[in-house]
Design a protein around this motif. Structure first.
Motif, PDB file in Angstrom:
ATOM      1  N   SER A  78      49.035  28.457  53.086  1.00  0.00           N
ATOM      2  CA  SER A  78      48.450  28.883  51.817  1.00  0.00           C
ATOM      3  C   SER A  78      46.938  28.988  51.981  1.00  0.00           C
ATOM      4  O   SER A  78      46.384  28.679  53.044  1.00  0.00           O
ATOM      5  CB  SER A  78      48.802  27.884  50.708  1.00  0.00           C
ATOM      6  N   PHE A  79      46.290  29.439  50.930  1.00  0.00           N
ATOM      7  CA  PHE A  79      44.827  29.452  50.948  1.00  0.00           C
ATOM      8  C   PHE A  79      44.303  28.049  51.245  1.00  0.00           C
ATOM      9  O   PHE A  79      44.888  27.041  50.832  1.00  0.00           O
ATOM     10  CB  PHE A  79      44.282  29.912  49.599  1.00  0.00           C
ATOM     11  N   ALA A  80      43.180  27.991  51.947  1.00  0.00           N
ATOM     12  CA  ALA A  80      42.508  26.719  52.201  1.00  0.00           C
ATOM     13  C   ALA A  80      41.180  26.717  51.459  1.00  0.00           C
ATOM     14  O   ALA A  80      40.421  27.685  51.531  1.00  0.00           O
ATOM     15  CB  ALA A  80      42.272  26.525  53.699  1.00  0.00           C
ATOM     16  N   GLY A  81      40.889  25.655  50.743  1.00  0.00           N
ATOM     17  CA  GLY A  81      39.646  25.617  49.984  1.00  0.00           C
ATOM     18  C   GLY A  81      39.777  26.361  48.674  1.00  0.00           C
ATOM     19  O   GLY A  81      40.868  26.745  48.236  1.00  0.00           O
ATOM     20  N   ASP A  82      38.652  26.585  48.022  1.00  0.00           N
ATOM     21  CA  ASP A  82      38.662  27.221  46.704  1.00  0.00           C
ATOM     22  C   ASP A  82      39.137  28.665  46.781  1.00  0.00           C
ATOM     23  O   ASP A  82      38.895  29.369  47.768  1.00  0.00           O
ATOM     24  CB  ASP A  82      37.258  27.188  46.086  1.00  0.00           C
ATOM     25  N   VAL A  83      39.809  29.093  45.723  1.00  0.00           N
ATOM     26  CA  VAL A  83      40.298  30.465  45.602  1.00  0.00           C
ATOM     27  C   VAL A  83      39.558  31.140  44.444  1.00  0.00           C
ATOM     28  O   VAL A  83      39.529  30.616  43.325  1.00  0.00           O
ATOM     29  CB  VAL A  83      41.818  30.495  45.341  1.00  0.00           C
ATOM     30  N   ASP A  84      38.944  32.291  44.722  1.00  0.00           N
ATOM     31  CA  ASP A  84      38.321  33.085  43.663  1.00  0.00           C
ATOM     32  C   ASP A  84      39.400  33.904  42.964  1.00  0.00           C
ATOM     33  O   ASP A  84      40.184  34.597  43.619  1.00  0.00           O
ATOM     34  CB  ASP A  84      37.260  34.024  44.231  1.00  0.00           C
ATOM     35  N   VAL A  85      39.426  33.825  41.648  1.00  0.00           N
ATOM     36  CA  VAL A  85      40.377  34.588  40.845  1.00  0.00           C
ATOM     37  C   VAL A  85      39.584  35.511  39.931  1.00  0.00           C
ATOM     38  O   VAL A  85      38.731  35.058  39.161  1.00  0.00           O
ATOM     39  CB  VAL A  85      41.287  33.665  40.007  1.00  0.00           C
ATOM     40  N   ILE A  86      39.831  36.812  40.048  1.00  0.00           N
ATOM     41  CA  ILE A  86      39.176  37.814  39.203  1.00  0.00           C
ATOM     42  C   ILE A  86      40.289  38.574  38.491  1.00  0.00           C
ATOM     43  O   ILE A  86      41.210  39.090  39.148  1.00  0.00           O
ATOM     44  CB  ILE A  86      38.289  38.775  40.020  1.00  0.00           C
ATOM     45  N   GLN A  87      40.218  38.666  37.166  1.00  0.00           N
ATOM     46  CA  GLN A  87      41.360  39.148  36.397  1.00  0.00           C
ATOM     47  C   GLN A  87      40.923  40.115  35.300  1.00  0.00           C
ATOM     48  O   GLN A  87      39.924  39.892  34.613  1.00  0.00           O
ATOM     49  CB  GLN A  87      42.079  37.953  35.767  1.00  0.00           C
ATOM     50  N   PHE A  88      41.711  41.192  35.168  1.00  0.00           N
ATOM     51  CA  PHE A  88      41.442  42.212  34.145  1.00  0.00           C
ATOM     52  C   PHE A  88      42.735  42.474  33.400  1.00  0.00           C
ATOM     53  O   PHE A  88      43.742  42.858  33.994  1.00  0.00           O
ATOM     54  CB  PHE A  88      40.934  43.498  34.808  1.00  0.00           C
ATOM     55  N   SER A  89      42.711  42.246  32.075  1.00  0.00           N
ATOM     56  CA  SER A  89      43.911  42.424  31.250  1.00  0.00           C
ATOM     57  C   SER A  89      43.476  42.835  29.846  1.00  0.00           C
ATOM     58  O   SER A  89      42.315  43.205  29.624  1.00  0.00           O
ATOM     59  CB  SER A  89      44.725  41.127  31.200  1.00  0.00           C
ATOM     60  N   ARG A  90      44.396  42.749  28.908  1.00  0.00           N
ATOM     61  CA  ARG A  90      44.052  43.062  27.520  1.00  0.00           C
ATOM     62  C   ARG A  90      43.065  42.062  26.927  1.00  0.00           C
ATOM     63  O   ARG A  90      42.505  42.311  25.861  1.00  0.00           O
ATOM     64  CB  ARG A  90      45.335  43.103  26.671  1.00  0.00           C
ATOM     65  N   GLU A  91      42.876  40.929  27.595  1.00  0.00           N
ATOM     66  CA  GLU A  91      41.839  39.997  27.146  1.00  0.00           C
ATOM     67  C   GLU A  91      40.459  40.614  27.303  1.00  0.00           C
ATOM     68  O   GLU A  91      39.525  40.277  26.586  1.00  0.00           O
ATOM     69  CB  GLU A  91      41.924  38.693  27.948  1.00  0.00           C
ATOM     70  N   GLN A  92      40.324  41.529  28.258  1.00  0.00           N
ATOM     71  CA  GLN A  92      39.028  42.166  28.522  1.00  0.00           C
ATOM     72  C   GLN A  92      38.942  43.595  27.981  1.00  0.00           C
ATOM     73  O   GLN A  92      37.839  44.090  27.776  1.00  0.00           O
ATOM     74  CB  GLN A  92      38.754  42.205  30.044  1.00  0.00           C
ATOM     75  N   TYR A  93      40.097  44.233  27.769  1.00  0.00           N
ATOM     76  CA  TYR A  93      40.033  45.652  27.422  1.00  0.00           C
ATOM     77  C   TYR A  93      41.067  46.003  26.349  1.00  0.00           C
ATOM     78  O   TYR A  93      42.261  45.715  26.511  1.00  0.00           O
ATOM     79  CB  TYR A  93      40.290  46.518  28.663  1.00  0.00           C
ATOM     80  N   VAL A  94      40.579  46.612  25.279  1.00  0.00           N
ATOM     81  CA  VAL A  94      41.448  47.083  24.195  1.00  0.00           C
ATOM     82  C   VAL A  94      40.972  48.467  23.777  1.00  0.00           C
ATOM     83  O   VAL A  94      39.776  48.675  23.509  1.00  0.00           O
ATOM     84  CB  VAL A  94      41.421  46.129  22.983  1.00  0.00           C
ATOM     85  N   TRP A  95      41.903  49.419  23.738  1.00  0.00           N
ATOM     86  CA  TRP A  95      41.573  50.783  23.307  1.00  0.00           C
ATOM     87  C   TRP A  95      41.842  50.923  21.815  1.00  0.00           C
ATOM     88  O   TRP A  95      42.918  50.569  21.324  1.00  0.00           O
ATOM     89  CB  TRP A  95      42.393  51.803  24.080  1.00  0.00           C
ATOM     90  N   HIS A  96      40.861  51.448  21.082  1.00  0.00           N
ATOM     91  CA  HIS A  96      41.015  51.741  19.650  1.00  0.00           C
ATOM     92  C   HIS A  96      41.390  53.208  19.501  1.00  0.00           C
ATOM     93  O   HIS A  96      40.580  54.098  19.762  1.00  0.00           O
ATOM     94  CB  HIS A  96      39.722  51.436  18.892  1.00  0.00           C
ATOM     95  N   ASP A  97      42.632  53.460  19.118  1.00  0.00           N
ATOM     96  CA  ASP A  97      43.136  54.822  19.010  1.00  0.00           C
ATOM     97  C   ASP A  97      42.745  55.417  17.665  1.00  0.00           C
ATOM     98  O   ASP A  97      43.182  54.953  16.609  1.00  0.00           O
ATOM     99  CB  ASP A  97      44.662  54.821  19.169  1.00  0.00           C
ATOM    100  N   ASP A  98      41.906  56.447  17.715  1.00  0.00           N
ATOM    101  CA  ASP A  98      41.454  57.105  16.484  1.00  0.00           C
ATOM    102  C   ASP A  98      41.302  58.597  16.734  1.00  0.00           C
ATOM    103  O   ASP A  98      40.273  59.200  16.410  1.00  0.00           O
ATOM    104  CB  ASP A  98      40.135  56.485  16.022  1.00  0.00           C
ATOM    105  N   GLY A  99      42.357  59.189  17.322  1.00  0.00           N
ATOM    106  CA  GLY A  99      42.324  60.628  17.592  1.00  0.00           C
ATOM    107  C   GLY A  99      41.131  60.986  18.458  1.00  0.00           C
ATOM    108  O   GLY A  99      40.838  60.326  19.459  1.00  0.00           O
TER     109      GLY A  99
END
Length: 313
Positions: free
Chosen positions: A254-275
């Protein structure tokens, strides 16, 4: 044209034919021998004409129906691209020359999926699949700022990373922008040095079913290992267990030492649909944190996750 160009400059690299994407096989009418493969016949002609063929290029826009639900289409992305590459190799495209995707995008038509978070998932899956299968360079279509369009009269969107605001000088950063940042600066290392791509085996998913989770592995020039994990389920989170199999042994680490986690989901991005006036109501940089090596890593619904760290010496 090729002969004239070479006569003007023998150092030019010539290639092509900038194919559009296709399903199954690229067929045309049969020749005298009954050969219906367009690509095979094209290659034979190039050889007979004694002109250079220094690279192979094609485009990838797999989903014509931009009005359909994105979730089942996203599950087909890596499968469709893999089938195209398998078919082209069978038709005789040389593997010793560079293969380029000179344009890729969700669809040739403008629609919401391209500006919502699905666009980011598609871009990452396309790049990961292509490089893992031996591709050389994929080029995203839509670098320049643009505005929303509704070509099939079902939703507004476009292939773009940056959205123009018609009333101000402001540019909205769209999901494709954040995906490009993740791929080129977090998964890959922003350098011209060589990156090594390794295959990933995922257990726990039925081989006959479309893959909800896809993972792509790279060993970077800085000797860190980075995984690009994509969860294409819009509603369910997943947990990923990570093990590296050392070559020539049955040992797994497995990974040794600290693991960097970088994450992109709906927590970071939301589209406002308005035509025609749609915009991202939330467009944040990916979340990042550091954690100790773990047996399980959480993947939120509809998300891109980078796991980056080092292996034991």
């Amino acid at each position: 044209v090729a002969r004239r160009l070479i006569a003007l400059n023998p150092r030019l690299q010539l290639g092509g034919p900038s194919l559009q994407n296709f399903d199954d096989q690229l067929l045309t009418w049969p020749d005298a021998e009954g050969n219906r493969s367009w690509m095979n016949r094209f290659l034979k002609y190039v050889r007979s004409a004694a002109v250079p063929f220094d690279f192979f290029s094609f485009e990838f826009y797999p989903f014509d129906n931009i009005c359909a639900d994105a979730a089942p289409q996203l599950l087909q992305t890596s499968k469709r691209l893999g089938e195209m590459i398998t078919s082209l190799r069978a038709d005789g495209v040389p593997t010793r020359i560079p293969w380029l995707i000179t344009e890729y995008g969700y669809s040739v038509f403008a629609g919401r999926h391209e500006v919502d978070i699905e666009g980011a998932l598609f871009d990452a899956d396309t790049v990961g699949t292509f490089l893992t299968l031996g591709g050389s360079k994929p080029y995203l279509y839509g670098y320049e700022p643009n505005d929303l369009q509704d070509e099939l009269k079902c939703s507004w969107g476009n292939l773009m990373m940056l959205q123009l605001n018609p009333n101000t000088d402001q540019l909205n950063r769209l999901s494709a922008y954040h995906a490009a940042q993740l791929i080129t600066k977090e998964w890959m290392q922003p350098t011209n040095e060589t990156h090594e791509i390794f295959p990933v085996t995922i257990t726990g998913q039925k081989q006959s079913s479309p893959r909800v989770i896809t993972v792509y592995a790279v060993r970077r020039p800085d000797k860190q290992w980075a995984l690009l994990a994509i969860n294409k389920d819009p509603n369910r989170a997943a947990r990923l267990s990570v093990q590296f199999k050392l070559p020539g042994t049955q040992r797994q680490v497995s990974f040794a030492g600290d693991v960097d986690v970088i994450q992109f989901s709906r927590e970071q991005y939301v589209w406002h649909d308005d035509g025609p006036n749609g915009y991202p109501s939330r467009s944040l940089s990916p979340a990042r944190f550091t954690r100790k090596p773990s047996s399980l890593y959480d993947l939120p619904p509809y998300s891109l996750t980078i796991l980056r760290g080092r292996l034991p010496d």
